[in-house]
Design a protein around this motif. Structure first.
Motif, PDB file in Angstrom:
ATOM      1  N   SER A 216       0.824  -1.199   0.000  1.00 34.05           N
ATOM      2  CA  SER A 216       0.000   0.000   0.000  1.00 34.05           C
ATOM      3  C   SER A 216       0.861   1.254   0.000  1.00 34.05           C
ATOM      4  O   SER A 216       2.084   1.207   0.162  1.00 34.05           O
ATOM      5  CB  SER A 216      -0.933   0.016   1.220  1.00 34.05           C
ATOM      6  OG  SER A 216      -0.201   0.277   2.402  1.00 34.05           O
ATOM      7  N   THR A 217       0.189   2.363  -0.165  1.00 33.10           N
ATOM      8  CA  THR A 217       0.818   3.664  -0.099  1.00 33.10           C
ATOM      9  C   THR A 217       0.875   4.131   1.359  1.00 33.10           C
ATOM     10  O   THR A 217       0.276   3.526   2.243  1.00 33.10           O
ATOM     11  CB  THR A 217      -0.021   4.698  -0.868  1.00 33.10           C
ATOM     12  OG1 THR A 217      -1.294   4.820  -0.201  1.00 33.10           O
ATOM     13  CG2 THR A 217      -0.270   4.256  -2.290  1.00 33.10           C
ATOM     14  N   ARG A 218       1.567   5.235   1.573  1.00 29.82           N
ATOM     15  CA  ARG A 218       1.358   5.989   2.800  1.00 29.82           C
ATOM     16  C   ARG A 218       0.130   6.861   2.587  1.00 29.82           C
ATOM     17  O   ARG A 218      -0.144   7.325   1.484  1.00 29.82           O
ATOM     18  CB  ARG A 218       2.563   6.890   3.107  1.00 29.82           C
ATOM     19  CG  ARG A 218       3.732   6.165   3.728  1.00 29.82           C
ATOM     20  CD  ARG A 218       4.691   7.123   4.403  1.00 29.82           C
ATOM     21  NE  ARG A 218       5.145   8.209   3.547  1.00 29.82           N
ATOM     22  CZ  ARG A 218       4.755   9.468   3.669  1.00 29.82           C
ATOM     23  NH1 ARG A 218       3.875   9.821   4.580  1.00 29.82           N
ATOM     24  NH2 ARG A 218       5.241  10.395   2.868  1.00 29.82           N
TER      25      ARG A 218
ATOM     26  N   HIS B 213       2.456   7.716   9.733  1.00 27.02           N
ATOM     27  CA  HIS B 213       1.832   6.553   9.115  1.00 27.02           C
ATOM     28  C   HIS B 213       2.823   5.763   8.262  1.00 27.02           C
ATOM     29  O   HIS B 213       3.582   6.316   7.475  1.00 27.02           O
ATOM     30  CB  HIS B 213       0.645   6.956   8.230  1.00 27.02           C
ATOM     31  CG  HIS B 213       0.039   5.781   7.522  1.00 27.02           C
ATOM     32  ND1 HIS B 213       0.171   5.578   6.173  1.00 27.02           N
ATOM     33  CD2 HIS B 213      -0.671   4.722   7.999  1.00 27.02           C
ATOM     34  CE1 HIS B 213      -0.439   4.453   5.833  1.00 27.02           C
ATOM     35  NE2 HIS B 213      -0.958   3.921   6.933  1.00 27.02           N
ATOM     36  N   GLY B 214       2.807   4.452   8.481  1.00 32.65           N
ATOM     37  CA  GLY B 214       3.675   3.551   7.728  1.00 32.65           C
ATOM     38  C   GLY B 214       5.067   3.413   8.287  1.00 32.65           C
ATOM     39  O   GLY B 214       5.826   2.546   7.851  1.00 32.65           O
TER      40      GLY B 214
ATOM     41  N   LYS C  73       0.461   1.102  11.098  1.00 28.71           N
ATOM     42  CA  LYS C  73       0.894   0.288   9.966  1.00 28.71           C
ATOM     43  C   LYS C  73      -0.287  -0.296   9.174  1.00 28.71           C
ATOM     44  O   LYS C  73      -0.162  -1.342   8.549  1.00 28.71           O
ATOM     45  CB  LYS C  73       1.784  -0.865  10.467  1.00 28.71           C
ATOM     46  CG  LYS C  73       3.149  -0.430  10.990  1.00 28.71           C
ATOM     47  CD  LYS C  73       4.061   0.035   9.858  1.00 28.71           C
ATOM     48  CE  LYS C  73       5.478   0.333  10.357  1.00 28.71           C
ATOM     49  NZ  LYS C  73       6.269  -0.837  10.565  1.00 28.71           N
TER      50      LYS C  73
ATOM     51  N   ASN D 237      -2.987  -0.581   6.094  1.00 30.80           N
ATOM     52  CA  ASN D 237      -2.991  -0.295   4.661  1.00 30.80           C
ATOM     53  C   ASN D 237      -4.185   0.605   4.360  1.00 30.80           C
ATOM     54  O   ASN D 237      -5.327   0.158   4.477  1.00 30.80           O
ATOM     55  CB  ASN D 237      -3.092  -1.592   3.852  1.00 30.80           C
ATOM     56  CG  ASN D 237      -1.965  -2.561   4.168  1.00 30.80           C
ATOM     57  OD1 ASN D 237      -2.179  -3.613   4.770  1.00 30.80           O
ATOM     58  ND2 ASN D 237      -0.754  -2.225   3.780  1.00 30.80           N
TER      59      ASN D 237
ATOM     60  N   VAL E  10      -4.562   0.738  -1.746  1.00 35.57           N
ATOM     61  CA  VAL E  10      -4.111  -0.633  -1.513  1.00 35.57           C
ATOM     62  C   VAL E  10      -4.003  -1.359  -2.846  1.00 35.57           C
ATOM     63  O   VAL E  10      -4.932  -1.337  -3.654  1.00 35.57           O
ATOM     64  CB  VAL E  10      -5.078  -1.412  -0.591  1.00 35.57           C
ATOM     65  CG1 VAL E  10      -4.587  -2.846  -0.392  1.00 35.57           C
ATOM     66  CG2 VAL E  10      -5.212  -0.713   0.756  1.00 35.57           C
TER      67      VAL E  10
ATOM     68  N   SER F  79      -6.194  -4.932   7.266  1.00 34.18           N
ATOM     69  CA  SER F  79      -4.778  -4.989   7.635  1.00 34.18           C
ATOM     70  C   SER F  79      -4.543  -5.927   8.807  1.00 34.18           C
ATOM     71  O   SER F  79      -3.553  -6.670   8.844  1.00 34.18           O
ATOM     72  CB  SER F  79      -4.275  -3.582   7.980  1.00 34.18           C
ATOM     73  OG  SER F  79      -4.496  -2.683   6.919  1.00 34.18           O
TER      74      SER F  79
ATOM     75  N   SER G  90       2.704  -8.276   3.746  1.00 33.91           N
ATOM     76  CA  SER G  90       2.292  -6.949   3.286  1.00 33.91           C
ATOM     77  C   SER G  90       3.408  -5.945   3.536  1.00 33.91           C
ATOM     78  O   SER G  90       4.325  -6.189   4.322  1.00 33.91           O
ATOM     79  CB  SER G  90       1.012  -6.502   3.994  1.00 33.91           C
ATOM     80  OG  SER G  90       1.225  -6.344   5.380  1.00 33.91           O
TER      81      SER G  90
ATOM     82  N   ILE H 162       4.254  -1.345   3.192  1.00 32.84           N
ATOM     83  CA  ILE H 162       3.831   0.018   2.882  1.00 32.84           C
ATOM     84  C   ILE H 162       4.989   0.695   2.164  1.00 32.84           C
ATOM     85  O   ILE H 162       6.091   0.782   2.701  1.00 32.84           O
ATOM     86  CB  ILE H 162       3.442   0.789   4.155  1.00 32.84           C
ATOM     87  CG1 ILE H 162       2.246   0.112   4.831  1.00 32.84           C
ATOM     88  CG2 ILE H 162       3.113   2.242   3.828  1.00 32.84           C
ATOM     89  CD1 ILE H 162       1.867   0.721   6.170  1.00 32.84           C
TER      90      ILE H 162
END
Length: 457
Positions: free
Chosen positions: A244-246, A282-283, A289, A291, A296, A325, A335, A337
């Motif tokens: 996933s992204t931040r 975040h991340g 943590k 997603n 996502v 998550s 998973s 990030i």
């Protein structure tokens, strides 16, 4: 024999409050294990049904749309399709129109996109809040349900599916339309022979996938293809199931696009204190943590199995991304990030108010709703099971890992003597306010199951 007697004697000597705590944790572990088992069984079924064969020429995108989504979709949908095309791939975008939401001007606008086929689908009335509604290709919902296929007209490269969800007693809420999409459209299509794309992208109406380069303002990167980077990362790392992204909160402002009023991110505006804190951490730190639902990218079999079980068992969930998550973490789904890619999430302005029973700060209300959803998950699974993913306790890492936190803060914001006091004040406000919101949400956790569960904001 001696060991059994010793254990019984030892347990009997435990104070009653500790016994209750042990029993509660055991019950919460049991609930979590049951959900994990269901997710794994569903994924095994998908792999078996597809013979572990997936379409690697297309990417599947899923977004739930409701009130005010028409302010974002005219910009974000073409952008995501363009990013997918830049990878040399084709897009199947499913837009779930939750609880009777319609946006005819947006549909008309998207229908003018080159090489894009528009397909309208319709749900029957949702039978129960945790049962997916059947989906048809006609508004009367007659005949056989609609199933996706791998037959594509030559002229079109991309497809946009508008799933019009009928207004019913049980349809209101993002998880309800996602349940219809993942449970009826995707799973049933697989059952009927559809070979799904290998990768699914889950995003929100306002999502933009952007690269955030070090020491470079993100607003200068609006034309970067963050989605390509994250998809390529998943492709080259077969052991990862979800990446996933931040998450990045940004204030939006009005803009015009082909005579339509839309909302676009305004990076020059200050975001509220808690949203700023989340943007920084975040991340990067334990307890932060999850997603984010706005960005996502996952193996399709993993994503369907997670969202299907969540929608069937927890029709009151409003933080399905956090829930996903947690289940993925404990199910052993690998998973990650990707810190250099962000997905944009709309934040209220600092002075923006919302009208409920009384005037409230909109930014506080946004965090309160999120906290109430997480508190519901904490009651269900136990704090000990969710804290690696989401933790609303005091952020001790700001002390124990102060250098890492300061580096993250400096990387996020330009820090100099004139801004140090402002940032310290902002973070102090975030800490004090988050404690107030935490106490309030603890008294009003979301109801996740049963007829009284409400999934709408």
């Amino acid at each position: 024999m001696f060991l059994d007697t010793f254990l019984r004697t030892s347990v009997s000597q435990i104070p009653s409050f500790k016994k209750q705590n042990i029993l509660l944790k055991s019950k919460q572990d049991s609930v979590l294990n049951s959900d994990i088992e269901a997710v794994k069984n569903c994924r095994e079924w998908i792999v078996s049904k597809t013979k572990n064969t997936f379409d690697n020429t297309r990417i599947l995108g899923v977004v739930a749309a409701a009130n005010k989504a028409d302010s974002f979709l005219p910009y974000t949908i073409p952008k995501i399709i363009e990013q997918i095309a830049d990878m040399g791939m084709k897009a199947d975008i499913i837009i779930g129109m939750n609880h009777g939401f319609e946006c005819p001007k947006v549909i008309e606008y998207l229908s003018l996109l080159p090489k894009v086929q528009i397909i309208h689908l319709y749900t029957e009335a949702k039978p129960e809040n945790n049962i997916s509604a059947k989906i048809f290709d006609n508004v009367e919902c007659t005949g056989e349900p609609y199933y996706l296929s791998n037959l594509y007209p030559e002229y079109f490269q991309h497809r946009i599916f508008f799933v019009h969800q009928k207004v019913s007693l049980h349809s209101s809420g993002k998880i309800r339309i996602l349940g219809d999409i993942y449970g009826s459209l995707l799973l049933k299509s697989i059952e009927n022979g559809w070979t799904p794309p290998e990768i699914v992208v889950a995003f929100d109406a306002e999502t933009q996938f952007l690269l955030e380069a070090k020491n470079q303002a993100i607003e200068s990167k609006l034309d970067t293809n963050g989605l390509m980077l994250i998809v390529n990362e998943l492709k080259k790392t077969p052991q990862i199931d979800i990446i996933s992204t931040r998450n990045k909160f940004v204030v939006y402002q009005k803009a015009m696009l082909d005579n339509m009023e839309i909302l676009l991110p305004d990076f020059s505006q200050e975001v509220p204190p808690i949203q700023l804190f989340l943007n920084v951490v975040h991340g990067r730190f334990s307890g932060y943590k999850w997603n984010p639902g706005g960005g996502v990218v996952a193996r399709t079999d993993a994503m369907i199995s997670l969202l299907l079980i969540i929608s069937e068992r927890y029709p009151g969930i409003r933080v399905e991304d956090v829930h996903l998550s947690i289940l993925a973490h404990h199910a052993g789904f690998a998973s990650d990030i990707l810190l250099k890619v962000v997905s944009i999430n709309r934040s209220p302005k600092i002075g923006e108010m919302t009208m409920n029973s009384s005037l409230k700060s909109a930014w506080m209300e946004q965090i309160y709703r999120w906290n109430s959803g997480c508190k519901g998950l904490e009651l269900r699974y136990g704090k000990h099971n969710i804290s690696p993913i989401v933790d609303d306790g005091f952020p001790w890492f700001t002390i124990t890992k102060s250098l890492d936190f300061l580096r993250a803060l400096i990387a996020h914001r330009k820090i100099n003597l004139s801004t140090i006091i402002k940032n310290v004040n902002f973070l102090a406000i975030a800490l004090i306010t988050s404690r107030q919101i935490r106490r309030k949400s603890s008294n009003n956790p979301d109801i996740l199951q049963g007829p009284t569960a409400k999934a709408f904001w």
